[in-house]
Structures are given as structure tokens and as C-alpha cells.
Design an enzyme around this catalytic site. Structure first.
Site, PDB file in Angstrom:
ATOM      1  N   SER A 140       0.743  -1.129   0.065  1.00  0.00           N
ATOM      2  CA  SER A 140      -0.053   0.089  -0.150  1.00  0.00           C
ATOM      3  C   SER A 140       0.791   1.170   0.001  1.00  0.00           C
ATOM      4  O   SER A 140       1.957   1.294   0.558  1.00  0.00           O
ATOM      5  CB  SER A 140      -0.844   0.085   1.193  1.00  0.00           C
ATOM      6  OG  SER A 140      -1.541   1.321   1.393  1.00  0.00           O
ATOM      7  N   TYR A 154      -2.059  -0.074  10.235  1.00  0.00           N
ATOM      8  CA  TYR A 154      -1.681  -0.706   9.050  1.00  0.00           C
ATOM      9  C   TYR A 154      -0.733  -0.144   8.157  1.00  0.00           C
ATOM     10  O   TYR A 154      -0.057  -1.181   7.416  1.00  0.00           O
ATOM     11  CB  TYR A 154      -3.238  -0.385   8.150  1.00  0.00           C
ATOM     12  CG  TYR A 154      -3.474  -0.789   6.760  1.00  0.00           C
ATOM     13  CD1 TYR A 154      -3.592  -2.021   6.456  1.00  0.00           C
ATOM     14  CD2 TYR A 154      -3.102   0.313   5.683  1.00  0.00           C
ATOM     15  CE1 TYR A 154      -3.773  -2.329   4.976  1.00  0.00           C
ATOM     16  CE2 TYR A 154      -3.314  -0.073   4.502  1.00  0.00           C
ATOM     17  CZ  TYR A 154      -3.670  -1.434   3.999  1.00  0.00           C
ATOM     18  OH  TYR A 154      -3.807  -1.426   2.657  1.00  0.00           O
TER      19      TYR A 154
END
Length: 245
Positions: A140, A154
Site C-alpha cells: 500500500s 496498517y
């Protein structure tokens, strides 16, 4: 006719994973994929892959469970007799939280899936992938942006995925296995609503240089390129799919 190669996608029932499964099937791969709990969506993805001419196998498995990971690879071997590539897509964001608000339980849960689960899958794959095999990790852009005020846990887990990708690429190169990652930015999937922010894409799209969110299919195109012979000299790469963000 040449035998079709076999791809395993973790978290392939919906979102980016499902887009990878569908595109791979259309590009001549047979596909196996895991899903966590939404059997109906997994069945739709499996049916779409079969409609594209692929053999397809949906397996319910939690990558955070090492025994489930081992069982998944055993089932793929039993069904297809081979495995040529792995896409580590399974991942969770955890709840919206700042560092101060977050708990150890949140960090442990996110890292157990996003990092330890991915490591377990890579370890299994290294034992079975042939020379010329490939691993693509779905990371990501949060790994560089930091996830402040939303998903710092995250983002940190994806930073670990990036570093693992670079290191494993060097370890696996003598084995003839390429290891790369895609780093999606703001992508239109169910992830945002599942994390309690259904308006996130609309709210953040104006801040993307291309002024829009990406699609799961656009990420899948990058994944399939990294799996292809067209990327035969690419390993250890972190490929942003982010509209410039």
C-alpha cells in the site's frame, strides 16, 4: 496445447484479489484463491474464473493461521499438481485509530494477518515454486504516507511488507523466483466501508493528482504484468498504483 500455469491468490474473493483472479483467468492462468468468510462473493469470483476458461478453486482459509496456510498449499498441490505464482493480497486495515488510541490487540491482529500471514505464505511458496516463478505482494502507498490519524498500524504493517519484498527478492533470486510488490493508493473497494469510513473515497479523491480513485482492475493489471514474462528482469520492485499520490 501448453499446460496452463497455476496462480494462488490470498484474499481473492472480492476487491483487488477478485480482480486479480478474474484477470488471471482471462490471461490463461488456472487459479486458486482463499477467502476469509464471504462464501457468496467467493462463489461469484470462482464462477467468473471458470467462465473465462480457467480451472478455479476457492478455499476458505485465514492466512493468520499457519495451519490453514499449510493446508491451502497442500490442497492446491492436490488439485493442480503445481504452483507457478503467488499473489499475497489478503490483508486487513483494523479500525480507524491514532497511535495513542490504538491497542496492542489491534497491532497484533493486523500484523498477524498482514505480515506473519504473508511470511507464512512466502515460506510455503519458496518450497514449491519453480525456476521462473513469481511472488507479488499487495502492499500500500500507506507504507510511505504513514496512515496518520486513520490506520497507522496498517501503514506500519505495509512498511514491513515493502522491506520483506526487497529482502526476499534478493534471497529468492538465486532460486529463479522474482518477488515484487504493488502499492495501491486510493482504490474504490469495499475496504473503506468495512473500516467504518464509507465516504473516504469521495472525501480523499480531490487530493489525488489524477483527481480520482483507482479501480481494483487497474491494480490487477499491474499485478499481472509483474507475474508475466514481460517483467522477467524485475525483482525487488515496489510499484505504486496510486494516480500520483
Amino acid at each position: 496445447m501448453a499446460q496452463r500455469k497455476v496462480l494462488l491468490v490470498t484474499g481473492g474473493g472480492r476487491g483487488i484479489g477478485a480482480a486479480v483472479v478474474r484477470l488471471a483467468a482471462a490471461r490463461g492462468w488456472d487459479v486458486a484463491f482463499t477467502y476469509a468468510g464471504n462464501a457468496a462473493r467467493a462463489a461469484e469470483t470462482e464462477a467468473a474464473a471458470k467462465a473465462a476458461g480457467a480451472q478455479a478453486l476457492a478455499l476458505q482459509a485465514d492466512v493468520a493461521d499457519p495451519q490453514a496456510v499449510a493446508a491451502t498449499f497442500a490442497q492446491v498441490k492436490e488439485r493442480f499438481g503445481r504452483l507457478d505464482a503467488l499473489v499475497n493480497n489478503a490483508g486487513i486495515t483494523g479500525p480507524k485509530s491514532t497511535l495513542r488510541e490504538s491497542t496492542d490487540a489491534i497491532w497484533e491482529t493486523v500484523f498477524r494477518t498482514n505480515v506473519l500471514g504473508l511470511v507464512a505464505c512466502c515460506r510455503q511458496a519458496l518450497d514449491v515454486l519453480p525456476q521462473g516463478g513469481a511472488i507479488v505482494n499487495v502492499s500500500s502507498r500507506a507504507s510511505e504516507l504513514g496512515g496518520a490519524g486513520e490506520w497507522i498500524h496498517y501503514a506500519a504493517s505495509k512498511g514491513a511488507v515493502d522491506t520483506l519484498t526487497i529482502g526476499l527478492a534478493k534471497e529468492a533470486a538465486p532460486q529463479g523466483i522474482r518477488v515484487n510488490a504493488v502499492n495501491p493508493g486510493l482504490i474504490e473497494t469495499e475496504l473503506h466501508a468495512a473500516a467504518g469510513m464509507p465516504d473516504r473515497v469521495a472525501r480523499m479523491s480531490p487530493g489525488v493528482p489524477m483527481a480520482r480513485a483507482g479501480s481494483a482492475e487497474e491494480v490487477a493489471e499491474a499485478v499481472l504484468w509483474l507475474l508475466s514474462d514481460g517483467a522477467s528482469y524485475v525483482t525487488g520492485a515496489l510499484v505504486p498504483v496510486s494516480g500520483g499520490r
